[in-house]
Design a protein around this motif. Structure first.
Motif, PDB file in Angstrom:
ATOM      1  N   GLU A   1       0.824  -1.208   0.000  1.00  0.00           N
ATOM      2  CA  GLU A   1       0.000   0.000   0.000  1.00  0.00           C
ATOM      3  C   GLU A   1       0.859   1.259   0.000  1.00  0.00           C
ATOM      4  OE1 GLU A   1      -3.580   0.276   2.475  1.00  0.00           O
ATOM      5  OE2 GLU A   1      -3.158  -1.786   3.081  1.00  0.00           O
TER       6      GLU A   1
ATOM      7  N   ARG B   1      -5.533   4.181  -2.597  1.00  0.00           N
ATOM      8  CA  ARG B   1      -6.522   3.869  -1.562  1.00  0.00           C
ATOM      9  C   ARG B   1      -6.940   2.407  -1.646  1.00  0.00           C
ATOM     10  NH1 ARG B   1     -12.702   6.307  -1.551  1.00  0.00           N
ATOM     11  NH2 ARG B   1     -13.548   4.929   0.065  1.00  0.00           N
ATOM     12  N   ARG B   2      -6.941   1.743  -0.493  1.00  0.00           N
ATOM     13  CA  ARG B   2      -7.359   0.344  -0.435  1.00  0.00           C
ATOM     14  C   ARG B   2      -8.855   0.256  -0.129  1.00  0.00           C
ATOM     15  NH1 ARG B   2      -4.575  -4.583   3.080  1.00  0.00           N
ATOM     16  NH2 ARG B   2      -6.068  -6.212   2.460  1.00  0.00           N
TER      17      ARG B   2
END
Length: 322
Positions: A299, A305-306
């Motif tokens: 990440e 953005r996850r």
């Protein structure tokens, strides 16, 4: 009032073989999952005989044929509702992000309208009629997988036969495999929204020149299904994603770009086993198989953005009637 809840989907392999230009001659196959991100459709009787459809804008018309929202228009025509109705839609995820939102909308609206009319449709009927509207009536350059994923939910192996029929084989994962799938799949939003039509039109034009690649992807879907049934969810899944993504990029020029390629390489360098861009290409969400100990580094390296998700066991369903 009636409310339906219809899942979006992630497609793992075989995308492109569900286009009629390919499967009507060679047959196609995909493996995909419905996920717990949904489109909600509300249908309610209107006080007068007008038609009100509310989405990113609001339309109020006297006749079905006057609607600019073509999916709503054709769904109303197919079900046979001529007026006195209000339709609204809400989505967990924006359209144009590679999760099959247009087909989920169509399936969910058909489900709501048939329920409003006093008829309960099967998943098979909803998928078939959504395909009829999107592909045959509106001539969208899309395949069949999104409609079936939205209608059935869960994780499935879909086979698209040359005679137009579709076979659904549900993939049952034991608790251990289902847990590993939740833990090891990482979904990242690129921030790029796009229309799939341009990429898909080019892909359709390239079909005859890409038969070997499409055959590989069809066979890979069968192999992934066999592996999941025999051995459950494991690291081989990430390798399937990687091999399929390398092949898919050759189908059309707009499937990937320099920004997406950079994100992908950073993810591999950070520890991902493999991944792919979801949908037709050009933007949307990237999916990776990555062991938990590397996910924070992934990440951070990719900087996107996850989105947390898990498989939705249900397809489109009515969740409220009053």
């Amino acid at each position: 009032m009636i409310i339906t809840k219809t899942p979006l989907r992630i497609s793992f392999t075989g995308g492109g073989t569900d286009l009629p230009d390919y499967y009507l001659k060679n047959g196609g196959a995909v493996v995909s999952s419905g996920i717990n991100k949904y489109i909600y459709i509300t249908v309610n009787k209107k006080f007068d005989n007008k038609i009100r459809v509310s989405y990113s804008k609001t339309e109020i018309v006297n006749e079905v044929c006057e609607l600019h929202h073509e999916l709503a228009r054709e769904c109303l025509k197919l079900v046979g509702i001529k007026g006195g109705i209000e339709i609204t839609s809400i989505s967990d995820i924006p359209s144009g992000t590679g999760l099959g939102s247009s087909s989920a909308f169509t399936v969910g609206l058909l489900n709501a309208l048939y329920t409003y009319a006093g008829y309960r449709s099967s998943a098979k009927e909803l998928a078939e009629q959504a395909c009829e509207i999107e592909i045959n009536i509106l001539k969208h350059p899309i395949g069949k997988q999104d409609q079936y994923a939205a209608a059935y939910g869960g994780t499935n192996y879909f086979v698209f036969n040359a005679d137009g029929t579709v076979i659904r084989k549900k993939i049952y994962l034991d608790d251990s495999s289902a847990r590993r799938m939740r833990q090891k799949l990482v979904l990242l939003y690129t921030g790029i929204r796009r229309s799939a039509d341009g990429v898909l039109n080019e892909q359709k034009r390239n079909t005859d020149a890409k038969l070997d690649t499409l055959k590989f992807m069809k066979t890979q879907a069968e192999d992934m299904y066999t592996e999941l049934i025999a051995n459950g969810f494991n690291e081989s899944f990430g390798k399937f994603l990687h091999e399929g993504w390398l092949k898919k990029q050759s189908l059309a020029s707009g499937i990937s770009n320099s920004a997406i390629n950079e994100f992908y390489e950073k993810a591999l360098d950070a520890g991902a086993v493999g991944g792919k861009l979801l949908g037709a290409g050009g933007g949307g969400f990237l999916l990776f198989y990555c062991d938990e100990q590397y996910q924070d580094a992934l990440e951070q390296a990719v900087g996107l953005r996850r989105l947390d998700f898990h498989v939705s066991p249900n397809g489109s369903r009515v969740v409220f009637i009053a």
